[in-house]
Design a protein around this motif. Structure first.
Motif, PDB file in Angstrom:
ATOM      1  N   ASP A  26     -14.202   8.662   2.331  1.00 58.59           N
ATOM      2  CA  ASP A  26     -14.507   9.393   1.100  1.00 58.59           C
ATOM      3  C   ASP A  26     -13.884   8.713  -0.126  1.00 58.59           C
ATOM      4  OD1 ASP A  26     -15.976  11.366   2.355  1.00 58.59           O
ATOM      5  OD2 ASP A  26     -14.244  12.676   2.670  1.00 58.59           O
ATOM      6  N   PRO A  27     -14.498   8.909  -1.305  1.00 60.75           N
ATOM      7  CA  PRO A  27     -13.994   8.284  -2.533  1.00 60.75           C
ATOM      8  C   PRO A  27     -12.699   8.907  -3.026  1.00 60.75           C
ATOM      9  CG  PRO A  27     -15.895   9.673  -3.006  1.00 60.75           C
ATOM     10  CD  PRO A  27     -15.767   9.631  -1.523  1.00 60.75           C
ATOM     11  N   ARG A  28     -11.827   8.065  -3.575  1.00 65.10           N
ATOM     12  CA  ARG A  28     -10.503   8.483  -4.033  1.00 65.10           C
ATOM     13  C   ARG A  28     -10.342   8.214  -5.534  1.00 65.10           C
ATOM     14  NH1 ARG A  28      -7.634   4.188  -0.333  1.00 65.10           N
ATOM     15  NH2 ARG A  28      -9.389   3.069  -1.258  1.00 65.10           N
ATOM     16  N   LEU A  29      -9.520   9.007  -6.170  1.00 62.65           N
ATOM     17  CA  LEU A  29      -9.091   8.684  -7.530  1.00 62.65           C
ATOM     18  C   LEU A  29      -8.235   7.427  -7.484  1.00 62.65           C
ATOM     19  CD1 LEU A  29      -7.932  12.238  -8.731  1.00 62.65           C
ATOM     20  CD2 LEU A  29     -10.056  11.083  -9.375  1.00 62.65           C
ATOM     21  N   ASN A  30      -8.434   6.525  -8.453  1.00 66.81           N
ATOM     22  CA  ASN A  30      -7.578   5.351  -8.513  1.00 66.81           C
ATOM     23  C   ASN A  30      -6.313   5.682  -9.304  1.00 66.81           C
ATOM     24  OD1 ASN A  30      -8.229   5.134 -11.293  1.00 66.81           O
ATOM     25  ND2 ASN A  30      -9.897   3.699 -10.889  1.00 66.81           N
ATOM     26  N   TYR A  31      -5.452   4.675  -9.462  1.00 64.41           N
ATOM     27  CA  TYR A  31      -4.164   4.890 -10.116  1.00 64.41           C
ATOM     28  C   TYR A  31      -4.328   5.521 -11.495  1.00 64.41           C
ATOM     29  CZ  TYR A  31       0.304   3.810 -12.355  1.00 64.41           C
ATOM     30  OH  TYR A  31       1.482   3.914 -13.039  1.00 64.41           O
TER      31      TYR A  31
ATOM     32  N   GLU B 143      -3.857   2.283  -6.140  1.00 60.61           N
ATOM     33  CA  GLU B 143      -4.446   0.968  -6.362  1.00 60.61           C
ATOM     34  C   GLU B 143      -5.642   1.049  -7.312  1.00 60.61           C
ATOM     35  OE1 GLU B 143      -5.273  -0.322  -2.419  1.00 60.61           O
ATOM     36  OE2 GLU B 143      -3.171  -0.293  -1.808  1.00 60.61           O
ATOM     37  N   ASP B 144      -6.106  -0.112  -7.728  1.00 59.60           N
ATOM     38  CA  ASP B 144      -7.193  -0.214  -8.705  1.00 59.60           C
ATOM     39  C   ASP B 144      -8.539  -0.253  -7.981  1.00 59.60           C
ATOM     40  OD1 ASP B 144      -8.655  -0.581 -11.032  1.00 59.60           O
ATOM     41  OD2 ASP B 144      -8.396  -2.761 -11.006  1.00 59.60           O
TER      42      ASP B 144
ATOM     43  N   SER C 243       0.825  -1.209   0.000  1.00 59.78           N
ATOM     44  CA  SER C 243       0.000   0.000   0.000  1.00 59.78           C
ATOM     45  C   SER C 243       0.857   1.255   0.000  1.00 59.78           C
ATOM     46  CB  SER C 243      -0.923  -0.013   1.223  1.00 59.78           C
ATOM     47  OG  SER C 243      -1.688   1.174   1.275  1.00 59.78           O
ATOM     48  N   ILE C 244       1.890   1.280   0.821  1.00 57.69           N
ATOM     49  CA  ILE C 244       2.764   2.456   0.894  1.00 57.69           C
ATOM     50  C   ILE C 244       3.504   2.645  -0.424  1.00 57.69           C
ATOM     51  CG2 ILE C 244       4.767   3.462   2.061  1.00 57.69           C
ATOM     52  CD1 ILE C 244       3.842   1.855   4.575  1.00 57.69           C
ATOM     53  N   THR C 245       4.004   1.555  -0.984  1.00 54.98           N
ATOM     54  CA  THR C 245       4.733   1.634  -2.248  1.00 54.98           C
ATOM     55  C   THR C 245       3.840   2.154  -3.369  1.00 54.98           C
ATOM     56  OG1 THR C 245       6.160  -0.206  -1.603  1.00 54.98           O
ATOM     57  CG2 THR C 245       6.042   0.305  -3.940  1.00 54.98           C
ATOM     58  N   ALA C 246       2.583   1.717  -3.399  1.00 53.94           N
ATOM     59  CA  ALA C 246       1.667   2.162  -4.457  1.00 53.94           C
ATOM     60  C   ALA C 246       1.407   3.658  -4.374  1.00 53.94           C
ATOM     61  CB  ALA C 246       0.359   1.392  -4.356  1.00 53.94           C
ATOM     62  N   LYS C 247       1.223   4.171  -3.153  1.00 53.46           N
ATOM     63  CA  LYS C 247       0.990   5.611  -2.997  1.00 53.46           C
ATOM     64  C   LYS C 247       2.217   6.415  -3.387  1.00 53.46           C
ATOM     65  CE  LYS C 247      -0.738   4.995   1.204  1.00 53.46           C
ATOM     66  NZ  LYS C 247      -1.344   5.228   2.535  1.00 53.46           N
TER      67      LYS C 247
END
Length: 450
Positions: free
Chosen positions: A427-432, A401-402, A83-87
């Motif tokens: 809250d909703p987030r933008l994906n990758y 993430e997807d 998770s940290i690496t993806a962000k």
């Protein structure tokens, strides 16, 4: 600058108007946790804080650009390497796109390593006739809807500190170990460009970035990773004041008090009002500060906040993060800009196009529309240009993430597709894919108006 008034100390917020704080059944346990927290080492250093402040000052002058992004609310369970690496990856890739188009260095600020507390519109939540305390983030209680989970737990303050430390340690290790290697854009997950009308432009830009890196290395004879170190800074909403106070301290050879739980604490819209305990706390620390402004705030109150939080007019001290919504920004932002400009004090303007564009679906899910987010950003660039001010950054809720939480984007995600991977706790987030596409479109608009 001496921004701490004679009557300020780290506890003076307690005599102000305190809101958005959890109610703990065991006050002695809360105090014991705060004492333990205050004895732990700081998570960041004062020199890192001061370095960021200098960089934010240059962004306010139009010399740099701020990219602030991350989860709406971090969770203890997602404090994982993946998770940290993806962000980290998506922020790095977005910043590279912005740097390439804007021809400015980008300041990368993550909403991580401490974004564990969230404000709520109500102190309680009712389901099927049962009323329990609202979920206020993992720093306070748990998302599960039962009495034990929703009871605020003082030990969560220590758990939040520990996970923030783990996150920062891992990020620093990745960066020092060469994670920020910009040589391989072919590793980027760019499948989404095939769904976009701008696919050819995106691909050209990625190839141009790769060619530019190779050209620089050929000239210098050194890999880009050796030319300059990539910096990342941490930020979170300074919401839980007991937690923030416990990590507020003085340091040798520097004047004043620092919040050393994060580089950039910000104050949310719900707590940025005259007489707020959060404003009282923030005015006395030496960190650069962010303040959310927008819908529901009178321009004169925003100007008053500027005077209170930056009485000496220090450059890099204050960022105003405006969040109005695509339908309202044209009406609400100009008078705020005019009122702040009248103070004569420098501020960094950042646009948060996420929070003003939240809506509900027909079946009760929270979402945000990609086109509305983009529209607010594009309007903000134009409004600042018209008023002779500079939009110096953007603030996104996103993940690497997807997930399927925001509609729109190159793949045309609609409401029916949201349930496939809707994982946000709040809250909703933008994906990758949406985040990287947004960076490409923002870069284009920013280059046009700069």
């Amino acid at each position: 600058m001496s921004n701490a008034a004679d009557n300020w100390n780290p506890t003076s917020w307690r005599s102000a108007d305190v809101r958005q704080q959890p109610t703990y059944a065991d006050q002695e346990a809360l105090q014991a946790a705060a004492v333990r927290l205050a004895a732990l080492p700081p998570l960041v250093t004062s020199w890192e804080v001061e370095t960021l402040k200098g960089q934010l000052a240059s962004a306010a002058r139009g010399e740099r650009f701020v990219l602030q992004g991350g989860d709406c609310a971090e969770s203890f369970a997602e404090c994982t390497s993946d998770s940290i690496t993806a962000k980290l990856k998506i922020l790095l890739q977005m910043s590279l796109v912005l740097t390439h188009s804007l021809k400015k260095r980008v300041i990368r600020i993550g909403r991580f390593a401490g974004q564990y507390a969230k404000p709520r519109s109500s102190d309680t939540e009712t389901r099927s006739g049962e009323t329990l305390p609202s979920y206020r983030g993992d720093l306070v209680n748990s998302l599960d809807f039962n009495a034990a989970a929703r009871e605020p737990d003082p030990l969560n303050l220590l758990r939040g500190y520990n996970r923030s430390a783990l996150t920062l340690n891992f990020i620093r290790g990745l960066i020092d170990g060469g994670f920020a290697d910009l040589h391989h854009p072919e590793y980027w997950n760019l499948d989404f460009v095939g769904h976009s009308q701008n696919a050819a432009e995106y691909q050209r830009r990625v190839e141009s970035i790769a060619d530019s890196l190779k050209f620089m290395e050929t000239l210098s004879g050194v890999e880009v990773g050796q030319i300059d170190r990539v910096d990342f800074y941490a930020s979170h909403e300074a919401l839980h004041l007991v937690y923030e106070q416990a990590q507020t301290r003085t340091v040798p050879r520097r004047e004043g008090w620092y919040n050393l739980s994060t580089h950039l604490p910000w104050i949310g819209l719900r707590t940025a009002f005259p007489g707020s305990a959060h404003i009282e706390y923030a005015r006395g620390i030496r960190n650069p500060l962010g303040v959310k402004v927008g819908t529901g705030m009178a321009p004169r109150d925003v100007a008053n906040l500027v005077d209170v939080l930056n009485p000496g007019g220090e450059e890099g001290r204050l960022a105003l993060i405006h969040r109005c919504g695509a339908e309202n920004v044209g009406r609400e932002l100009p008078p705020i800009i005019e009122a702040v400009s009248a103070t004569g004090k420098p501020v960094l303007w950042i646009c948060d196009p996420m929070h003003g564009n939240t809506k509900g679906t027909s079946d009760g899910m929270k979402t945000r529309d990609f086109n509305a987010i983009l529209s607010e950003l594009e309007q903000a660039f134009d409004i600042h240009a018209d008023h002779g001010t500079i939009l110096g950054g953007v603030h996104f809720e996103l993940t690497g993430e997807d997930v399927t939480e925001c509609t729109g984007g190159a793949r045309g995600l609609d409401e029916r597709g949201l349930r496939r991977a809707y994982r946000s706790q709040v809250d909703p987030r933008l994906n990758y894919e949406q985040a990287l596409e947004m960076a490409l479109l923002v870069a284009r608009k920013g280059a046009q108006t700069s």
